[in-house]
Write a protein that holds these residues in place. Sequence first.
Motif, PDB file in Angstrom:
ATOM      1  N   PHE A 110     -44.510  -5.399  35.576  1.00 20.05           N
ATOM      2  CA  PHE A 110     -45.061  -6.125  34.435  1.00 20.05           C
ATOM      3  C   PHE A 110     -45.846  -7.355  34.883  1.00 20.05           C
ATOM      4  CE2 PHE A 110     -41.002  -4.507  32.305  1.00 20.05           C
ATOM      5  CZ  PHE A 110     -41.637  -3.397  31.792  1.00 20.05           C
ATOM      6  N   GLU A 111     -46.842  -7.723  34.098  1.00 18.66           N
ATOM      7  CA  GLU A 111     -47.695  -8.873  34.433  1.00 18.66           C
ATOM      8  C   GLU A 111     -46.985 -10.183  34.089  1.00 18.66           C
ATOM      9  OE1 GLU A 111     -50.365  -8.735  36.127  1.00 18.66           O
ATOM     10  OE2 GLU A 111     -51.824 -10.213  35.525  1.00 18.66           O
ATOM     11  N   ARG A 112     -45.866 -10.436  34.761  1.00 25.60           N
ATOM     12  CA  ARG A 112     -45.147 -11.690  34.518  1.00 25.60           C
ATOM     13  C   ARG A 112     -44.818 -12.314  35.869  1.00 25.60           C
ATOM     14  NH1 ARG A 112     -41.247 -10.322  30.457  1.00 25.60           N
ATOM     15  NH2 ARG A 112     -39.874 -11.843  31.440  1.00 25.60           N
ATOM     16  N   LEU A 113     -45.220 -13.556  36.035  1.00 29.89           N
ATOM     17  CA  LEU A 113     -45.096 -14.210  37.341  1.00 29.89           C
ATOM     18  C   LEU A 113     -43.663 -14.190  37.855  1.00 29.89           C
ATOM     19  CD1 LEU A 113     -46.486 -15.740  39.631  1.00 29.89           C
ATOM     20  CD2 LEU A 113     -46.000 -17.857  38.392  1.00 29.89           C
ATOM     21  N   GLU A 114     -42.683 -14.464  36.969  1.00 27.40           N
ATOM     22  CA  GLU A 114     -41.304 -14.562  37.483  1.00 27.40           C
ATOM     23  C   GLU A 114     -40.806 -13.193  37.982  1.00 27.40           C
ATOM     24  OE1 GLU A 114     -42.290 -15.027  34.420  1.00 27.40           O
ATOM     25  OE2 GLU A 114     -40.915 -14.188  32.938  1.00 27.40           O
ATOM     26  N   ILE A 115     -41.273 -12.109  37.347  1.00 27.15           N
ATOM     27  CA  ILE A 115     -40.851 -10.775  37.810  1.00 27.15           C
ATOM     28  C   ILE A 115     -41.537 -10.453  39.139  1.00 27.15           C
ATOM     29  CG2 ILE A 115     -40.736  -8.316  37.240  1.00 27.15           C
ATOM     30  CD1 ILE A 115     -40.703  -9.028  34.326  1.00 27.15           C
TER      31      ILE A 115
ATOM     32  N   THR B 122     -51.878  -7.118  40.233  1.00 23.55           N
ATOM     33  CA  THR B 122     -52.051  -8.024  39.095  1.00 23.55           C
ATOM     34  C   THR B 122     -53.497  -8.044  38.598  1.00 23.55           C
ATOM     35  OG1 THR B 122     -51.830 -10.284  38.308  1.00 23.55           O
ATOM     36  CG2 THR B 122     -52.401 -10.031  40.622  1.00 23.55           C
ATOM     37  N   SER B 123     -53.659  -8.182  37.280  1.00 25.50           N
ATOM     38  CA  SER B 123     -55.028  -8.255  36.760  1.00 25.50           C
ATOM     39  C   SER B 123     -55.501  -9.695  36.608  1.00 25.50           C
ATOM     40  CB  SER B 123     -55.177  -7.536  35.420  1.00 25.50           C
ATOM     41  OG  SER B 123     -53.998  -7.116  34.864  1.00 25.50           O
ATOM     42  N   ALA B 124     -54.577 -10.662  36.558  1.00 26.85           N
ATOM     43  CA  ALA B 124     -55.055 -12.028  36.309  1.00 26.85           C
ATOM     44  C   ALA B 124     -54.251 -13.138  36.979  1.00 26.85           C
ATOM     45  CB  ALA B 124     -55.113 -12.286  34.806  1.00 26.85           C
ATOM     46  N   ILE B 125     -53.104 -12.814  37.547  1.00 28.19           N
ATOM     47  CA  ILE B 125     -52.323 -13.893  38.182  1.00 28.19           C
ATOM     48  C   ILE B 125     -52.900 -14.171  39.576  1.00 28.19           C
ATOM     49  CG2 ILE B 125     -50.040 -14.591  39.016  1.00 28.19           C
ATOM     50  CD1 ILE B 125     -48.823 -12.646  36.982  1.00 28.19           C
ATOM     51  N   PRO B 126     -53.147 -15.446  39.917  1.00 25.88           N
ATOM     52  CA  PRO B 126     -53.681 -15.730  41.252  1.00 25.88           C
ATOM     53  C   PRO B 126     -52.786 -15.153  42.355  1.00 25.88           C
ATOM     54  CG  PRO B 126     -53.800 -17.682  39.880  1.00 25.88           C
ATOM     55  CD  PRO B 126     -53.025 -16.663  39.095  1.00 25.88           C
ATOM     56  N   VAL B 127     -53.407 -14.456  43.300  1.00 25.67           N
ATOM     57  CA  VAL B 127     -52.670 -13.834  44.408  1.00 25.67           C
ATOM     58  C   VAL B 127     -51.913 -14.900  45.205  1.00 25.67           C
ATOM     59  CG1 VAL B 127     -52.979 -12.569  46.584  1.00 25.67           C
ATOM     60  CG2 VAL B 127     -54.290 -11.905  44.556  1.00 25.67           C
ATOM     61  N   THR B 128     -52.535 -16.071  45.354  1.00 26.53           N
ATOM     62  CA  THR B 128     -51.920 -17.160  46.114  1.00 26.53           C
ATOM     63  C   THR B 128     -50.580 -17.569  45.512  1.00 26.53           C
ATOM     64  OG1 THR B 128     -54.161 -17.909  46.545  1.00 26.53           O
ATOM     65  CG2 THR B 128     -52.397 -19.461  47.062  1.00 26.53           C
ATOM     66  N   GLN B 129     -50.523 -17.519  44.181  1.00 29.43           N
ATOM     67  CA  GLN B 129     -49.301 -17.909  43.479  1.00 29.43           C
ATOM     68  C   GLN B 129     -48.184 -16.886  43.735  1.00 29.43           C
ATOM     69  OE1 GLN B 129     -50.400 -18.541  39.403  1.00 29.43           O
ATOM     70  NE2 GLN B 129     -48.628 -19.823  38.986  1.00 29.43           N
TER      71      GLN B 129
END
Length: 282
Positions: free
Chosen positions: A90-95, A117-124
Amino acid sequence: MAGRLAVVGAGLMGSGIAQVAAQAGWQVTLRDLDDAATTRGIGGIRKSLEKFAEKGKIEASDVEATLARITPTTDLEAAADADIVVEAVFERLEIKHEVFRALDKICKSDAVLATNTSAIPVTQIAAVTERPEAVVGTHFFSPVPMMQLCELVRGYKTSDETLATVKAFAEEIGKTVVVVNRDIAGFVTTRLISALVVEAVKLVESGVVSAEDLDTACRLGFGHAMGPLATTDLTGVDVLLHASKNIYTDTADEKFFPPELLQRMVTAGDLGRKTGKGFYTY
Ligand SMILES: NC(=O)c1ccc[n+]([C@@H]2O[C@H](COP(=O)([O-])OP(=O)(O)OC[C@H]3O[C@@H](n4cnc5c(N)ncnc54)[C@H](O)[C@@H]3O)[C@@H](O)[C@H]2O)c1
């Protein structure tokens, strides 16, 4: 050279990525949280392969041969001997963080860890690992077996070697890549579609044009295969809202700020094709 791939998440994207890699000869493990999810994923792959066989695009024998190269699992440890891991949860940073923390411990030291991911920065995403140089974005498009593009995204610390590895992988499994050299929210494709959709929704919301006419203008005026609002219905109104919110949060650029109509549609449950109603009724 075909190797070992682990795909984490057997949903729409993960199963598509597993399929195309297995078709190209890769040994694939496909991990999800429970058997119901992996069974659904494998069922989708079988259906897609059977369709290709019916159309004569692959041999009938390729269906079983491809499926035999995919091992469904609920155990993340199955990624231990993978050369490349592609995360498609899922597109959720914590997961995603939870998955990458675990992969960092489990995977071989020379494995490449990719995120779809479609929009979360890869660096993050890379930041929670001890090997940010080995983390990279491989943004496939839906439906993966049909869509040619794979957008490769360099995180702030992604090494040249990691980028070269995923480029070779994506090309080997039949994709054409574009490289996003700097890790910006939404990369190139999600930025472009978000800007277009936000403006399109504003024009419809303010009564300047109907959804149908706006899509017709893009199809016939610009040669787009599908108008932006029909595309939003297909992708999910919620997905577009989430993507534009993410980009806005990162950039504070108001051209990405989601219009009220988009927010209300999501609150009301009009998410597009998957709920039977979005900008159009299905
Ligand atoms: N749908 C699209 O058009 C599209 C296109 C490009 C990129 N993406 C991105 O790909 C990713 C996956 O999207 P999708 O549409 O396939 O989602 P999906 O909801 O179809 O599938 C996600 C799967 O991940 C599983 N999952 C959740 N947590 C997990 C975990 N810890 N371990 C293993 N599996 C887990 C879920 O059970 C589910 O089966 C997202 O980051 C999304 O933004 C989606």
